[in-house]
Design an enzyme around this catalytic site. Sequence first.
Site, PDB file in Angstrom:
ATOM      1  N   GLU A 133     -15.800   7.011   7.282  1.00  0.00           N
ATOM      2  CA  GLU A 133     -15.510   8.642   6.409  1.00  0.00           C
ATOM      3  C   GLU A 133     -14.931   7.943   5.271  1.00  0.00           C
ATOM      4  O   GLU A 133     -14.701   6.694   4.856  1.00  0.00           O
ATOM      5  CB  GLU A 133     -13.905   8.867   7.111  1.00  0.00           C
ATOM      6  N   LYS A 135     -12.475   7.295   2.307  1.00  0.00           N
ATOM      7  CA  LYS A 135     -11.072   7.133   2.103  1.00  0.00           C
ATOM      8  C   LYS A 135     -10.557   7.911   0.884  1.00  0.00           C
ATOM      9  O   LYS A 135     -10.668   7.546  -0.336  1.00  0.00           O
ATOM     10  CB  LYS A 135     -10.775   5.715   1.955  1.00  0.00           C
ATOM     11  N   ASP A 137      -8.140   9.506  -2.018  1.00  0.00           N
ATOM     12  CA  ASP A 137      -7.180   8.991  -2.713  1.00  0.00           C
ATOM     13  C   ASP A 137      -6.053  10.057  -2.949  1.00  0.00           C
ATOM     14  O   ASP A 137      -6.391  10.788  -4.181  1.00  0.00           O
ATOM     15  CB  ASP A 137      -7.709   8.317  -4.052  1.00  0.00           C
ATOM     16  N   TYR A 248      -7.556  14.046   9.154  1.00  0.00           N
ATOM     17  CA  TYR A 248      -8.701  13.079   9.739  1.00  0.00           C
ATOM     18  C   TYR A 248      -8.185  12.417  11.045  1.00  0.00           C
ATOM     19  O   TYR A 248      -8.924  11.322  11.606  1.00  0.00           O
ATOM     20  CB  TYR A 248      -8.831  11.862   8.770  1.00  0.00           C
ATOM     21  N   LYS A 336     -12.577  -0.995   0.666  1.00  0.00           N
ATOM     22  CA  LYS A 336     -12.255  -0.442  -0.672  1.00  0.00           C
ATOM     23  C   LYS A 336     -13.239  -0.641  -1.942  1.00  0.00           C
ATOM     24  O   LYS A 336     -13.779  -1.822  -1.890  1.00  0.00           O
ATOM     25  CB  LYS A 336     -10.701  -0.884  -1.182  1.00  0.00           C
ATOM     26  N   CYS A 431      15.375 -22.538 -17.198  1.00  0.00           N
ATOM     27  CA  CYS A 431      15.423 -21.067 -16.981  1.00  0.00           C
ATOM     28  C   CYS A 431      15.654 -20.548 -18.575  1.00  0.00           C
ATOM     29  O   CYS A 431      16.521 -21.055 -18.999  1.00  0.00           O
ATOM     30  CB  CYS A 431      16.348 -20.778 -16.100  1.00  0.00           C
ATOM     31  N   CYS A 434      19.426 -18.613 -18.105  1.00  0.00           N
ATOM     32  CA  CYS A 434      20.650 -19.549 -17.766  1.00  0.00           C
ATOM     33  C   CYS A 434      20.484 -20.776 -18.416  1.00  0.00           C
ATOM     34  O   CYS A 434      21.532 -21.759 -18.174  1.00  0.00           O
ATOM     35  CB  CYS A 434      21.064 -19.398 -16.420  1.00  0.00           C
ATOM     36  N   CYS A 447      14.400 -20.923 -10.685  1.00  0.00           N
ATOM     37  CA  CYS A 447      15.597 -20.943 -11.204  1.00  0.00           C
ATOM     38  C   CYS A 447      16.455 -20.964  -9.887  1.00  0.00           C
ATOM     39  O   CYS A 447      16.546 -19.780  -9.494  1.00  0.00           O
ATOM     40  CB  CYS A 447      16.076 -20.109 -12.363  1.00  0.00           C
ATOM     41  N   CYS A 452      23.005 -17.649 -12.339  1.00  0.00           N
ATOM     42  CA  CYS A 452      22.009 -17.203 -13.251  1.00  0.00           C
ATOM     43  C   CYS A 452      21.982 -15.684 -13.433  1.00  0.00           C
ATOM     44  O   CYS A 452      21.777 -14.992 -12.796  1.00  0.00           O
ATOM     45  CB  CYS A 452      20.351 -17.516 -12.971  1.00  0.00           C
TER      46      CYS A 452
HETATM   47  S1  IVH Z   1      -6.745   6.857   8.795  1.00  0.00           S
HETATM   48  C1  IVH Z   1      -3.528   4.332  10.931  1.00  0.00           C
HETATM   49  N1  IVH Z   1      -8.643   7.967   7.316  1.00  0.00           N
HETATM   50  O1  IVH Z   1      -5.237   5.578   3.567  1.00  0.00           O
HETATM   51  C2  IVH Z   1      -4.704   4.934  10.444  1.00  0.00           C
HETATM   52  N2  IVH Z   1      -6.451   7.365   6.447  1.00  0.00           N
HETATM   53  O2  IVH Z   1      -4.358   3.010   3.214  1.00  0.00           O
HETATM   54  C3  IVH Z   1      -4.394   6.235   9.632  1.00  0.00           C
HETATM   55  N3  IVH Z   1      -6.523   7.639   4.063  1.00  0.00           N
HETATM   56  O3  IVH Z   1      -1.851   6.074   4.668  1.00  0.00           O
HETATM   57  C4  IVH Z   1      -5.093   6.375   8.490  1.00  0.00           C
HETATM   58  N4  IVH Z   1      -8.511   8.736   3.730  1.00  0.00           N
HETATM   59  O4  IVH Z   1      -3.232   8.290   3.615  1.00  0.00           O
HETATM   60  C5  IVH Z   1      -7.482   7.399   7.574  1.00  0.00           C
HETATM   61  N5  IVH Z   1     -10.564   9.245   6.265  1.00  0.00           N
HETATM   62  C6  IVH Z   1      -8.943   8.483   6.263  1.00  0.00           C
HETATM   63  C7  IVH Z   1      -8.212   8.307   5.152  1.00  0.00           C
HETATM   64  C8  IVH Z   1      -6.969   7.757   5.217  1.00  0.00           C
HETATM   65  C9  IVH Z   1      -7.472   8.465   2.905  1.00  0.00           C
HETATM   66  C10 IVH Z   1      -5.504   7.252   3.548  1.00  0.00           C
HETATM   67  C11 IVH Z   1      -4.050   7.513   4.349  1.00  0.00           C
HETATM   68  C12 IVH Z   1      -3.344   6.099   4.687  1.00  0.00           C
HETATM   69  C13 IVH Z   1      -4.044   5.353   3.750  1.00  0.00           C
HETATM   70  C14 IVH Z   1      -4.024   3.783   4.316  1.00  0.00           C
END
Ligand code: IVH
Length: 690
Positions: A133, A135, A137, A248, A336, A431, A434, A447, A452
């Site tokens: 899926e 991710k 942001d 999701y 990522k 340092c 201090c 330090c 300090c």
């Molecule tokens: S699954 C335990 N699916 O990414 C797994 N998360 O870095 C639950 N996020 O806090 C998350 N898109 O806010 C999942 N397709 C996706 C996502 C997703 C964005 C975010 C989510 C999570 C963060 C983790």
Amino acid sequence: MNKNVIEKIEDLRARIRYHDGKYYVENMPEIADYDYDQLMKELGRLESSYPQFITPDSPTQRVGGEPVSEFAPLEHRIPMLSIENTYSEDELREFDKRIRRMLKNDRLNEVVGQAPDQADNVEPADEIEYVVEHKIDGVAITLWYENGVFTRGATRGNGFRGDDVTTNLRTVKDIPLKFLCTDYSKIPPVIEIRGEIYMPNKDFEILNLRREEAGEPQFANPRNAAAGSLKLLNPQTTAKRPLRLFAYSFGHYEAGKFTSHIECLEAIEKFGLPVNPHYKLYKTIDEVVSYCNSWESRRDELDYQVDGMVIKVNSLELHDKLGSTSKAPRWVISYKYHPEEIPTKIEAIKVQVGKTGTLTPVAQLIPVPLSGTTVSKASLHNFDEIERKDIRIGDYVVVQKAGEIIPQVVKILHERRTGNEVVRFDVPEICPVCKSGITKEKVYLKCYNPLCVAQAKRRIIYFASRNAMDIEGFGPAIIEQLVDKKIIEDYADIYSLKFEDLEPLERMGEKSARNLLDAIGKSKDRDLHCLICALGIRNIGTHAAEVLSKHFGTLDKLMDASNDKLKELSEIGEITAKVVVDFFSNSHTKNVIDKLKAAGVNLSTIRKEAKTSSHIAGKSFVITGTLNGYSRKEIEDIIKNLDGRVSSAVSGKTDFLIAGESPGSKLEAAQKLGTTTLSKVEFENLINET
Ligand code: IVH
């Protein structure tokens, strides 16, 4: 007559929900906006003539909330864990191998039990499918539905406890106030749905343009805009912000049965919440990798920000088998995309001393915009790195901001050197603050002078901060003056401060000095976990502090705990256990803790239990207006310490409304519902009648 009206109202609501689904979930509107508005108007007209038939799940009720002074905390029933991240294809393949290895071992145990010599005969683990899926942001949220009706929602917060932002979430049109699917046999009676609130790029630009025209500060990026909009205290303002949702996963659910992630996504869509359409199911890691890579260059085609892809094992049975570490589930990883980068110039290098004494070189940069914010400093990590990378003052470098992390210098642009760059940066031998000697520990310069001043300041700032002892009005500017004037040396000295010490300070005055003394006095009663966190032990943040507090019950017991006893706790690893033991065996620490004891700071969890009041425990409170002598947070803490709950809005479930001076419309709401209202004195009496 009423029957007809109810039928008409219900029919309009059903039609509006249907069109909401077509518009927000399927992106295929069937009617013109004008016709939709007419339906809404008609429903609104009927509801205002027959207010007795208004229900919280009516489409007209999205913007009914009133402003709040702050959000009530909401404990997550299942923690909202994070996801393991990787930027490399190899690590993604390693994730697949690890899963296969774990499942094979698991199967091995199952099949051959105690006879490992038969291992070769064990069939490989079942075929593994992955769902890939985007991710998104944005901001993670969780939504609770009871019998198909949206009842509350919260932000992720620290993963264990978030902010209850229900009234704001109600204004997000993607979130159905009632599920679209009408087959209730398929809907678990209580179900939690998790997802990401985001702001589309186009809407973000328009919002910023409007803010610029209005002379208001602009948001750095769509994620900040979404987070800021969700945390507005006035839901009417949130309602005007273009927030969207992609759901999701499920969190907790009762009496439902789902066997795969895909099935969950399909159910979420049926319930009427939007799921990002670009998810795909694959059987091999090669396909997963190529799908992920295919989006890296295409991500600017999307009208929302994605910072990578999320890869999840499809089978929920395998999720259970694989389990989680304390931070993240083992069945999911995020791949990522590389973050944005920009070139700039190092104008100077300064040395910063942290709260545990680490000296960090920090590059001072010509300010440049990066991912929406202006970057003027970047950590150079340690002095070996400066040497190794041959970083010089005057160099042009590439800086990068990965998520929320402090900007990093990732590359030196050697080709832009003119010869005028200062070759060497003198590694400090003492340092800088201090002036005492420093020790090298691996790549870090430290330090270790417990006196300090730089460390002392940072430790005290941390001690007083919100997640620790939460001393209102005791910020860096005041702390720096007190340490510079040698009025305090460590955080225990805070409790000996007198009016004469505070009043003459800059940015103080008689009233602020009195308020501050009051806040300091009140902090003595904080829960033990706040104190443990405030001590500033390396690796011990809010969650670990809660674990230690719950387990040991008193600071004395924690101080006596051996390495082995600490390691028994699943959250405490080898290194952290040693850090804790070392911290408490330090004579300076012992001295400071003795001072805290002498000052009467709460050192145990027992007090809290003794205080549990039958009048407060389990009861739900709402606060309105101001109560002389208490801040809003203090009242909330009193209630929570006595095991009561605090909500932001009055509902049928509210037991008491505490009404101070100039109460808001919550008072009217409580009177309408017949909720018991307490004055300040009545509230104080209730606390004392244990
Ligand atoms: S699954 C335990 N699916 O990414 C797994 N998360 O870095 C639950 N996020 O806090 C998350 N898109 O806010 C999942 N397709 C996706 C996502 C997703 C964005 C975010 C989510 C999570 C963060 C983790």
